[in-house]
Scaffold this active site. Structure first.
Site, PDB file in Angstrom:
ATOM      1  N   GLY A 158      24.078   7.223  52.924  1.00 10.02           N
ATOM      2  CA  GLY A 158      22.649   7.492  52.768  1.00 10.02           C
ATOM      3  C   GLY A 158      22.121   7.318  51.361  1.00 10.02           C
ATOM      4  O   GLY A 158      20.923   7.474  51.125  1.00 10.02           O
ATOM      5  N   TYR A 187      47.733  10.960  58.573  1.00 10.29           N
ATOM      6  CA  TYR A 187      46.689  11.918  58.918  1.00 10.29           C
ATOM      7  C   TYR A 187      47.334  13.297  59.007  1.00 10.29           C
ATOM      8  O   TYR A 187      48.176  13.532  59.877  1.00 10.29           O
ATOM      9  CB  TYR A 187      46.097  11.491  60.266  1.00 10.29           C
ATOM     10  CG  TYR A 187      44.814  12.164  60.658  1.00 10.29           C
ATOM     11  CD1 TYR A 187      44.797  13.501  61.033  1.00 10.29           C
ATOM     12  CD2 TYR A 187      43.621  11.469  60.690  1.00 10.29           C
ATOM     13  CE1 TYR A 187      43.622  14.117  61.402  1.00 10.29           C
ATOM     14  CE2 TYR A 187      42.431  12.076  61.068  1.00 10.29           C
ATOM     15  CZ  TYR A 187      42.432  13.387  61.418  1.00 10.29           C
ATOM     16  OH  TYR A 187      41.259  13.999  61.794  1.00 10.29           O
ATOM     17  N   GLY A 237      23.173  11.681  61.546  1.00  5.19           N
ATOM     18  CA  GLY A 237      23.546  11.006  62.791  1.00  5.19           C
ATOM     19  C   GLY A 237      23.924  12.028  63.844  1.00  5.19           C
ATOM     20  O   GLY A 237      23.071  12.723  64.384  1.00  5.19           O
TER      21      GLY A 237
END
Lengths: 569, 569
Positions: free
Chosen positions: B284, B489, B152
């Protein structure tokens, strides 16, 4: 259940102390729907399906003794191996117990039971008490080449519980009813560990005692289990607020031959393909769900359901869409089409409740507004949260309702709706007693397609009624709203002839075909089972169904786990 | 990007007009982070990792000519077969193009590129223009025994894009960049059909032009694609409002050898196991995603980000939890721990922005409240919707902030945060230039576990720094809130030695191990790839990973589709 009355008890079951519904129909033995105090009900039924409840022949509840139940095929070896695992009293091979575990409660199931049609019945019913017993049962299933069908409350209406007719192996119905506890509440995270066999009321009772609620209230709530909800991707009446079961389910445990799949409760994850979402909707085909860690909520300060009327179905749908796009966050968004509205009014007692709404004053008001009274649509919107949140949301919704030509009629009918909300399934048995067949089909589609879908589904059902030469009725309501669309829930009924199932098939097929043709999914919250399996490829495309089949085949190459469901193989 | 400055262009690529990041680092060629106008930045770096930016040796951008790139293994046959499908100009075998498509942009990738480590490089880069071309490429992959790796924007940091080093077959990187259009907006349903190769800015530009937004803004937004977000189960900065990509994705198209999986856009469905959720996060491995039907929203009337300070990290976390439990529905909930807060203050320009907040007045106020200034935590809360909705939510949040000992400092810093929010990844390259290694690791866990998890992760990272003998820093923030928990995070950095990757491995492993030990998932929104694959079984249990492996093996028995990712096989 204010609106139900006792009905003769017609059979009892052996085995451990696990609640079951009556063997031949919905719900608690001894309770049934009646219409004597609902004067508008019989005329409505006469009008829409032509059945005269005053004169119709009434079928008594079937007699268990008249049934021919295929003998259990279990062997002494297998029974004794299973007894060693769960204890002798928890291995049941009696006919009543096996019949109770043969079907769910779809109209197809109810008719087959009444007709005594039992092509294949489970050979053994097992009641494990722990996950470790379930693990041993799974190992035994592999060792003895058995078929395992997990069984929750038995409320399924998609054929997810029945053994395949051609099955030659010993079929075990694994009743999860003894795994019925809330094990733990993490009050700091809003997470509860709950056993898969816990039924709706069990769960709420245990959670409520500590100030919490799961917030999952499907129509089947009183007779369905958490494991069953997960296995069929269920939704509840307040899912607009609490989420579908797929949202509620955070952690999971599922027994597989190679061990227990343990998914810890995390609020979100990027680990994909999602194993959680493989188990959700798996209908027993991947293994046996034993425990769910579910998100729970503090019992809200205030809870209210308000009723509204709209001049037309189109206006009602538009209003629900506008609400979903607005800043309002109601717990329930529901609007009935004109036929279901008439039915709702007809199902109320004369002196109170919904029909009392349509007093002369309200009717005059509607006429003044130029409404056609045969087109009016009844809506319920629910609110939960702080006083201030409820008030504010009611105001937001009220504005939207007004903008779409509707008006509110207070919370009285909402209270009644709330009390009676789990009674509806009893109607089907009542209707069967009087020669009628009724069932439900529901779908979800984008907002842009809902009105056309509704029109086309109605037209398709009517063509089907014509084809089979009956007078029938189909009605619907919007039951759940999402950002991009909603669930439409249809109920259909007709006076059936000799070949009730053949007739039902024609109608059901017409409705499901219309769902798919108009951009809907095959079911929003009832699962696939065998009932909806013919539409699987149309729903997810053949390559999509092949992906799914690949997963199922790889997980269960020898077909021990509820074979034949979902993909038909 | 007010805060970045041009940097020498160091390479160009051939092929069609598809945007790529610089071959050796993050972002647009010619743009980089600098600190000259941020007086507190160099001292902060000196303090936490010991690197003196004024004296550190600066590595120039690597020279492409110095690299040894393995030759393409494609054959004339294969190249010509592929050319027949996508056209000659869209089959590229040049070294630069192949290097650009070898890695994503993790610190491991950036270091390997700088070190010239290329054990395996795609042999061909393909640019299909249509789904039907993709289908033919997939057929060719089967016919010619090729490996296909969908590509991508190339922003992946989990190793999801790299060919397996031992791969003997011809490896094709399938760049989806020409499939970059918003095909259609169903304005009545809030659904947009968007091609998988469309990058964030392309999507928003096309949607904004018609008054809509997708609302998905990951850090990588400017250089990542919708297909990539779906393939890695991405989340964005405003996901609290708009949902994670798993919520946003309603319909999907994915090319498989047996045809195109077509999932129509429905708001919900009970069809399970969910094929949509098999494709989400599939990196994928199941086929090539070509199109997504995504839920979109009207651009909100008002959009605001307010900044707040809390006396401690614990208080900040508690406040975020209280907000998630309240009636407030903010679009962003974010709070940094004390180290990241110091870093934020240090990264601001002296005269304005966040650091200007900490003027004498505010500092005096904090001291008056008895705060320890070394413990203060900066928070950003975002609001979107009608004027009235934003105002009301700000009031609700303000009360909660106050209750948890915090106070608001206005929207100035929020404006700045919003402008600079996509700049952060540039810091890594800057830091590498100066001999430092920095990367991120994020997780999600229940509210009840967040503080301990944060403490343990920090301790584990510090032990790791000690073990490898470096001065390092780890900092974190809460970035997404859910009903039951949140995403934490973490960013970590240290001055690396010769064996930068070996050192990184020690630190990364310590952090990931702590995630799992403390009840977190392996990644909240970065995917599994090869980087997180070692923690897969710990995350979902061995039987869970086996279910997943079964799906992958059944869908791709000959391993044509990005083999080795997620499960490591």
């Amino acid at each position: 259940m204010t609106d139900l009355k006792p009905k003769t008890v017609s059979g009892t079951v052996d085995g451990p102390d696990v609640k079951h519904m009556k063997w031949w129909g919905w719900g608690v033995d001894g309770v049934a729907f009646h219409h004597e105090d609902k004067p508008a009900f019989a005329p409505f039924v006469k009008k829409v399906v032509g059945v005269d409840l005053r004169t119709a022949a009434v079928t008594a509840a079937p007699s268990f003794d008249d049934l021919e139940i295929p003998a259990s095929r279990t062997t002494a070896d297998v029974t004794s191996a299973l007894s060693l695992i769960v204890g002798e009293g928890n291995v049941v091979t009696g006919d009543m117990e096996r019949v109770v575990h043969t079907y769910g409660k779809s109209i197809r199931d109810l008719i087959r039971i009444r007709q005594g049609v039992f092509p294949r019945v489970p050979d053994v019913v097992l009641y494990p008490a722990t996950e470790s017993e379930v693990a041993k049962v799974v190992a035994a299933a592999i060792a003895h080449d058995l078929v395992l069908i997990p069984f929750g409350g038995g409320s399924n209406i998609a054929g997810s519980l029945e053994p395949q007719p051609e099955e030659q192996r010993i079929v075990v119905s694994l009743d999860m009813g003894r795994l019925d506890r809330v094990l733990d509440i993490d009050e700091d995270a809003g997470l509860a560990r709950i056993q898969a066999g816990a039924q709706g009321p069990d769960i709420e009772e245990q959670l409520n005692a500590k100030g919490w609620t799961l917030g999952h209230f499907p129509d089947s709530f009183t007779h369905s289990t958490l494991g069953g909800w997960v296995a069929t991707r269920s939704s509840g009446m307040q899912s607009d607020k609490f989420g579908d079961i797929a949202d509620i389910t955070r952690g999971l445990r599922m027994v597989r031959p190679e061990g227990v799949v343990v998914l810890r409760a995390v609020p979100s994850t990027s680990t994909g393909p999602s194993i959680r979402e493989m188990i959700l909707g798996s209908e027993g085909r991947l293994g046996v769900i034993t425990e769910v860690t579910a998100q729970v909520h503090r019992i809200p300060e205030k809870r209210e359901i308000q009723a509204y009327f709209f001049p037309t179905w189109a206006a009602g749908l538009r209003a629900m869409q506008a609400i979903s796009e607005s800043d309002a966050t109601p717990s329930i968004t529901r609007v009935s089409n004109e036929v279901e509205t008439e039915m709702s009014l007809a199902t109320s007692k004369a002196s109170k409740g919904i029909s009392a709404l349509l007093n002369q004053g309200v009717q005059r008001f509607m006429k003044l507004k130029g409404w056609d009274l045969s087109k009016i649509c009844l809506s319920f919107i629910g609110y939960e949260g702080s006083d201030e949140h409820v008030d504010r949301n009611e105001k937001l919704v009220s504005k939207i309702v007004k903008k779409h030509g509707g008006f509110g009629v207070g919370k009285g009918p909402g209270v009644l709706y709330d009390q009676k909300k789990f009674d509806t399934p009893y109607l089907r048995d009542f209707f069967l007693d009087h020669g009628g067949a009724a069932d439900v089909s529901e779908t979800a589609a984008p907002w842009s397609k809902l009105l056309t879908l509704s029109t086309e589904v109605t037209a398709a059902a009517k063509r089907a009624f014509e084809k089979i030469g009956v007078q029938g009725v189909i009605m619907g309501h919007l039951s759940h709203s999402y950002h991009t669309g909603a669930c439409l829930y249809f109920t259909f009924a007709f006076e059936h002839g000799e070949d009730a199932l053949g007739q039902y098939d024609v109608v059901k097929r017409a409705i499901q075909d219309a769902f798919i043709a108009e951009g809907g999914t095959l079911s929003h919250h009832h699962g696939v089972g065998v009932e909806h399996s013919p539409w699987l490829e149309a729903d997810v495309s053949a390559p999509g169904a092949a992906l799914m089949q690949g997963l199922l085949d790889s997980a269960d190459p020898e077909r021990h786990f509820n074979p034949g469901k979902i993909t038909g193989r």
